[in-house]
Structures are given as structure tokens and as C-alpha cells.
Design a protein around this motif. Sequence first.
Motif, short mmCIF file in Angstrom:
data_model
loop_
_atom_site.label_atom_id
_atom_site.label_comp_id
_atom_site.label_asym_id
_atom_site.label_seq_id
_atom_site.Cartn_x
_atom_site.Cartn_y
_atom_site.Cartn_z
N LEU A 389 -2.00 -10.97 -60.23
CA LEU A 389 -2.66 -11.98 -59.40
C LEU A 389 -3.02 -11.38 -58.04
CD1 LEU A 389 -3.43 -15.04 -59.15
CD2 LEU A 389 -1.22 -15.35 -58.03
N ASN A 392 -5.90 -8.73 -58.32
CA ASN A 392 -7.23 -9.27 -58.63
C ASN A 392 -7.75 -10.27 -57.61
OD1 ASN A 392 -8.21 -8.39 -61.53
ND2 ASN A 392 -5.98 -8.63 -61.66
N THR A 393 -6.87 -10.82 -56.78
CA THR A 393 -7.31 -11.84 -55.82
C THR A 393 -7.02 -11.48 -54.37
OG1 THR A 393 -5.22 -13.07 -55.85
CG2 THR A 393 -6.85 -13.62 -57.56
N ARG A 429 -10.02 -18.20 -54.73
CA ARG A 429 -9.84 -16.90 -55.40
C ARG A 429 -8.88 -17.05 -56.58
NH1 ARG A 429 -8.95 -12.11 -50.95
NH2 ARG A 429 -10.85 -12.40 -49.70
N ILE A 430 -7.78 -17.78 -56.37
CA ILE A 430 -6.84 -18.01 -57.47
C ILE A 430 -7.53 -18.78 -58.59
CG2 ILE A 430 -4.74 -19.25 -58.14
CD1 ILE A 430 -3.59 -18.61 -55.39
N TYR A 432 -10.75 -18.89 -59.39
CA TYR A 432 -11.72 -18.03 -60.06
C TYR A 432 -11.01 -17.07 -61.01
CZ TYR A 432 -15.47 -14.62 -60.70
OH TYR A 432 -16.42 -13.77 -61.24
N TYR A 433 -9.90 -16.51 -60.58
CA TYR A 433 -9.18 -15.56 -61.42
C TYR A 433 -8.56 -16.23 -62.64
CZ TYR A 433 -5.54 -12.33 -62.98
OH TYR A 433 -4.74 -11.53 -63.74
#
Length: 446
Positions: A389, A392-393, A429-430, A432-433
Amino acid sequence: MSELSYISLRGNRAYNTVVRPDFELYFEASKNIYSAEENPHGTFPLNVADNNLNWPILRERMQYIAATLEIPDWVSGYTSGLGHETFRVALADFLGNFLADRPIAPENIGVAAGATAVIELSAIILADKGDVAVFPAPAYPVYSRDIMNKAGVQRYDLITHHDSDAIHHGPILSIEHLEKAKQDIERQGSNFRLLVVTNPDNPTGGLYTALQLESIAEWCMERKIHFIVNEIYGFVTVNTKDPAIADDYSDHRTFTSFLSIIHKKNSPYLHQWYALSKDLGISGMRVGMVYSLNQAFLTAFNNLNLPHMVSNHTQWLLQNILGDHEFIQDFLNAQRHALTKGYIVVVDMLKKLNIPFVPSYGSLFVWADFSRFLETETLAAEMAFWQELYKNTGVLLTPGIGFGHTKKGMFRIVYTCFDDEELQVAMKRIQYYLTGLPKHKKIATQ
């Protein structure tokens, strides 16, 4: 020769004992902080309990005091190990007026350099090496280090539930839980000496009611167990009646300070911990305190506190801040407003993502259940998800390791490090991931 051969066995233990498993990534993330204009691809460390919401207001006030008031002579000399008299008077007046709603005696206060020092000294004075301190789980991970490193006190995580929906309405610690813990500890040949609860709770944000605290206090007093309530988050409470979140709560309970119960029971086994770190957002100024009617404890605290004393200049500066009740009231009002806005940003996104969480009444956190994204309900899978997490964010949460909880995939989200507009970026962002993950895919362990 190994470099460890040059230090003691105690030094070797310290060398090999990491304070927190997330600190390395925290300091990495802190070097690349998000800024909408200057660093739009930066990181969001939401794992350490910093409260930055109203620092500009407090900083301006501190600068004014430093520029306009004469520093008294006592600042340059030695003072009591319990804290300078005038500072303890200001602290007692502040707590009595804003937290306890009753007069608080300054002679019952001991001041030390931050909550960590207060916790460590309390463990040394109230318990012997090998004794057990009980914490209802989940609980702040670093308590383990604070009570063990010097005092040698053991931590016992008291499990009251597994799934977070059990504490949807607040902490469920009962006398039955305490009795079972006591029996378990004694079966192991150990001594249940301390019980510590945090109110508002870290990490769940739950509030203990006055009835719960009184019942627990009486149980502890009868068994000569020291009961300590940590109220370090006493002023950072959410406005649960805000229309955006009001329906999340079955009742709109308010915070009740343990200080009144201490005086009502008048027992040497009841104590309160407090610090200015979270409520005023000044962790770096290192100001913690203990309140107790146990004069033997306070005398011992005075005698042991020399290495942990708060700077006299800090005490002088803060007594001027705390003594201005009009400023304090305005500051606390502004903080509650900002706190509630940030909390709403986080839980709104959790609801959109269908991620369960514990509705918070206070503290700086949301305790959220990401377990469905784990490949397996194991610590390895939890840590793998946490790292992926972040990678990627750029959003760093507090992993569940060390909280003593049984369920894997629980994470703590600190929502007071950034303003609500910045938090929206982090939560998107969370989103979207997580929504971009294949529905059949979970994060594999390394």
C-alpha cells in the motif's frame, strides 16, 4: 571483534530492540512530504500520532509570549523534580477547568519529559521486575518498551473481542474479562500489578463511561492493583453530532475524566497519566504528567525524575499559554472543528470502499479493517499489504503488529498530520489503488 562486544548486555538488548516496526518507513516518508504545489507526488505518513492541525495558532502565541514577557530568574536554576511550583499550579488550574470540571491540587502532580518518561517511572515505582501490566487489546504498541526497558514489567494483552464490530459502541472491558486475566496471570506464576486503559482509546477512539471506570476502579482497589487511566487524548474529541457522521453512533457519549473518580474514591491505587503532546500538538516539547493521591508514589517520582525533568524554559512558556483560559478555549474549539473535518474525510472514503471501521469518539485515529485484502489472516500477509500500500500510494498507515489484537489486517489511520484537503488526496490514492486491484487478487506475502 563485533561492535556489540563493546557495550553491555543491556546495551545489546537496546541495540536489538526496535522501538516501532514502522519507524524506518516513517522517517523515509517524512523526507518526501506531500505538498499540493511543491511536491504533488510526495508521501503521506499517517502512522505516527502527530497533531499538526492548529500548530500555527499555538506557534504565534508562543512567539508573542517569548517576545513580550520577561523570563523569570527561576528558569536558569534547579527546580523540584515534580516540576516548578508555578507551572504545576497553571497545569492544575488548566486541568481542573477544562478536563476534570473540579479543583485539582498541584501538589498531586508530577511532571516529566513526555508521556514516555511518566509511564516508565510509574512502572518502576508501582511494580517490581517480573510483575504484569494489563492492557485491553488493541493497545498502543510502545507501552511494551516503556514498561519493560528499565522497569522489567511484563505486558499482558487482554483480549475482549476479535472483530471490530464488537466495539462499535465503545470499549467492552468488563469485570469478567479482568477476573479471567487475573486467573491466567496467576496460573503462570506472575503478579497482576497494573491495569492501564487509554481514554479516549488508542487506537480505536472509544470512550469509557464513568460507570465503567468506577466499576473497574473498585475491582482494582479491592485487589490492590494499581489502575491507571491515560488521558493523553482527553481534549481531542470528535463532534459526533455532526450531520455527516451522527448516524454512525448509537449514543453521543462525552469524555469523563478519571480525575474526579480519583478524588471520589480517595485511593492510593488510582492514578491518571496526561501529556500536552496530543491535545496541544507539541510532542517535541516533551511535557508529561501524572496525577495521584499516593504521596509515597509522588515522593519516589520526585527522587527518580532528575534525568527526565522538563526544561524550565518550556515550563515557563507553557504556564503562560495554559494560564490564558480565553486563548485555550478558542484553541480547543478550533481544534475540535478541524479534528472533526479530518475524521469525516477519512471515514467517508472508508464507507465508499466498504471497509469496516470503529466509529471514533476521540483520539487522533481511525481503527480500520483491511483484512479482506490480505491473502491469509497472518502477520506476514498484513505486513505485505502494508508495504505494498505504501509503495503504490505513498500513504503510510500504522500496521497492527504490536497492538496485541488477534485479528490481522487491522490498521490505524492518523488523520491529524494533514489538513482535510490534503487528507482527501491521501484517501483518493488509497481508493484508486484498492479499486484497481483485480477482484480475485489479494496482496501476496513476500
